[in-house]
Design an enzyme around this catalytic site. Structure first.
Site: not given
Length: 317
Positions: A180, A209, A211, A232-233
């Protein structure tokens, strides 16, 4: 402190430092530095935090080193689905797009949603139709593709979606990187803004989709406390509303920027097996760049100062 400042990130993940060439590392350092400088220039010219984060993320989308826009990863179906979000801390207005494949710079489409739509989040074809109506020229999805990302997809599929050790061609292992990009800024007028954009996860299910386009999860800004962009996750950042949680810990819990970001990134996310980090700037212009993964592409700079950038935990240039 009360100074204009911008911070950016280009993803987080596992490090392949031992096998990394000095030349490859320098490419990332140079790109991060140049993008921080571009944001600083906007802020120095009395530009808004919103304009600074828009341009910083647009530049990150244009750089094939990072997983957003050009250089975005592939879905399981061999396609690209891009997401982005932007938020104005002054008005609490936000705009986001998700699952788009024909918008060169999703962050520009998100900005159009913020400014010219009564909605916050538009998806897929509807988002693309809206963006075109606002003057953003549609593109073919092929412009996002790079040979490196295609090879990454092949490795993921050949190995049944498991994370592999990489051959060391990148500072952060692209097969286990949370890809990201994002930016946060405070302008001379005390306004905060945040922006986040992503190509998603390699080999993700079409339609997934994360975060990044979700207000409060991967992107949040409020002049009362903080601007945050996460990497991140994604599923864990969504379940914990990580970006908003930092703001809430500051507003309701009285925590400092450092305390709030540490609580979320180092305690709350790992408790749910969440990995990654955030970049954050508070109302006074303090900066925090915590991450619980081995590395995070990151940089920041106050107006008038040289950019400070890094990849590894022990590194600032």
């Amino acid at each position: 402190m009360n100074k204009a400042v911008i911070a950016i990130h280009g993803g987080a993940g596992a490090i392949t430092r031992a096998q990394l060439s000095v030349e490859k590392e320098q490419l990332y350092i140079n790109a991060l530095s140049e993008i921080v400088e571009a944001g600083q220039a906007i802020l120095d010219a009395d530009g808004s935090a919103l304009d600074a984060v828009t341009e910083a993320v647009r530049l990150l989308e244009e750089c094939p080193l990072f997983n957003a826009g050009t250089g975005a990863v592939f879905t399981r179906a061999g396609t690209h689905e891009l997401d982005a979000c932007i938020m104005d801390g002054n008005s609490l207005d936000a705009g986001a797009v998700a699952g788009v494949s024909h918008i060169r710079n999703p962050i520009l489409a998100a900005r159009e949603v913020l400014e010219h739509s009564p909605h916050v989040l538009l998806i897929g074809e509807g988002a693309e139709t809206f963006a075109e109506a606002q003057g953003l020229e549609p593109v073919l999805p092929e412009i996002f593709s790079t040979p490196e990302r295609w090879e990454q997809l092949q490795r993921a599929q050949l190995n049944n979606h498991t994370v592999l050790d990489h051959d060391g061609g990148e500072p952060i292992d692209p097969d286990s990187k949370f890809g990201t990009v994002g930016a946060v800024a405070r302008d001379k007028f005390g306004n905060l803004a945040a922006a986040t954009s992503t190509g998603g996860m390699t080999n993700k299910m079409p339609g997934r989709v994360g975060d990044s386009p979700i207000v409060g999860a991967g992107c949040y800004a409020n002049n009362a406390n903080v601007a945050v962009s996460a990497t991140g996750t994604g599923e864990v950042f969504m379940r914990t509303l990580a970006a908003y949680d930092i703001a809430a810990l500051m507003e309701y819990g009285g925590l400092s920027l450092h305390q709030a970001t540490e609580r979320v990134v180092m305690e709350k996310l790992p408790a749910l097996d969440g990995s990654g980090g955030v970049i954050a700037i508070d109302r006074e212009g303090n900066v925090a760049l915590p991450f619980n993964s081995e590395g995070m592409y990151r940089g920041y700079g106050y107006v008038g100062d040289a950019p400070s950038v890094g990849i590894y935990r022990d590194q600032e240039h």
